[in-house]
Design a protein around this motif. Sequence first.
Motif, PDB file in Angstrom:
ATOM      1  N   GLY A   1     -31.502  -1.533 -15.990  1.00  0.00           N
ATOM      2  CA  GLY A   1     -31.841  -1.780 -14.589  1.00  0.00           C
ATOM      3  C   GLY A   1     -32.721  -3.009 -14.418  1.00  0.00           C
ATOM      4  N   ARG A   2     -32.801  -3.486 -13.187  1.00  0.00           N
ATOM      5  CA  ARG A   2     -33.621  -4.662 -12.910  1.00  0.00           C
ATOM      6  C   ARG A   2     -35.097  -4.401 -13.194  1.00  0.00           C
ATOM      7  N   SER A   3     -35.527  -3.178 -13.034  1.00  0.00           N
ATOM      8  CA  SER A   3     -36.948  -2.874 -13.213  1.00  0.00           C
ATOM      9  C   SER A   3     -37.311  -2.536 -14.660  1.00  0.00           C
ATOM     10  N   ASP A   4     -36.333  -2.488 -15.554  1.00  0.00           N
ATOM     11  CA  ASP A   4     -36.629  -2.196 -16.961  1.00  0.00           C
ATOM     12  C   ASP A   4     -37.390  -3.357 -17.588  1.00  0.00           C
TER      13      ASP A   4
ATOM     14  N   ALA B   1     -30.569 -12.391 -22.716  1.00  0.00           N
ATOM     15  CA  ALA B   1     -31.813 -11.716 -22.377  1.00  0.00           C
ATOM     16  C   ALA B   1     -32.723 -11.625 -23.603  1.00  0.00           C
TER      17      ALA B   1
ATOM     18  N   ARG C   1     -29.162   0.913 -23.747  1.00  0.00           N
ATOM     19  CA  ARG C   1     -28.975   0.124 -22.543  1.00  0.00           C
ATOM     20  C   ARG C   1     -28.477  -1.245 -22.984  1.00  0.00           C
TER      21      ARG C   1
ATOM     22  N   THR D   1     -27.914  -5.538 -21.903  1.00  0.00           N
ATOM     23  CA  THR D   1     -28.181  -6.695 -21.041  1.00  0.00           C
ATOM     24  C   THR D   1     -27.198  -7.777 -21.448  1.00  0.00           C
TER      25      THR D   1
ATOM     26  N   ARG E   1     -25.825  -0.109 -18.499  1.00  0.00           N
ATOM     27  CA  ARG E   1     -26.483  -1.369 -18.127  1.00  0.00           C
ATOM     28  C   ARG E   1     -27.961  -1.115 -17.824  1.00  0.00           C
TER      29      ARG E   1
ATOM     30  N   ALA F   1     -38.672   2.683 -14.088  1.00  0.00           N
ATOM     31  CA  ALA F   1     -38.586   1.592 -15.059  1.00  0.00           C
ATOM     32  C   ALA F   1     -38.934   2.108 -16.451  1.00  0.00           C
TER      33      ALA F   1
END
Length: 188
Positions: free
Chosen positions: A79-82, A176, A170, A172, A77, A5
């Motif tokens: 990540g979900r944990s970022d 967001a 990155r 989103t 893209r 992350a």
Amino acid sequence: MGRGAQSLARVAVIVRAGSAPLWWPGLLAAAIGALVPGLTGRRIGLLAGAALFLVTAAVVALVRDRRYAELAGGATRAGRSDFLQDRAVTVRNWRRGHRWWLLGAFLAAVASAFLLPGAGGLVLAGAGAGLWLKAVRIGQRERRDDVLYWVRTDWVERGRPAGKQVKGYRTTGPMAGDATPGGARRHR
């Protein structure tokens, strides 16, 4: 944060963070400078300052434009944990990191009034306007691409979201975070 992350900050927010601390003190320095007769006289100083304002705003708005476009074009893209950093935290970090530079620039702008009244303050205000224009252009790209651009906070050296250490952005979705495209505060 989980394994892999990253903490991410909005590119447009970083760029926009410097606009107000340059704009308002620049206008104040120009007003103070307009009170001083100066070496060249008020009229010449303010006319030169107006021309320098336009040039500075244009240069700041356009500098490194290709680098921003290149990084945006190769964005991946998030990540979900970022971890997405809040707008207020990003602005506060930028302003804390630049507070002495901003104070020095304000004092230099006021001191320059003895040579060209108001010109130094208008240059400072022009830099703030240029950063705001750059953030607006980034926001236009974000709206066009229907994404928000983020950069890893550990890559942002001295508040430069397109510096040499930045290897990529990155993305989103456009909803967001707590800032609109262009870095303005999102009103809920």
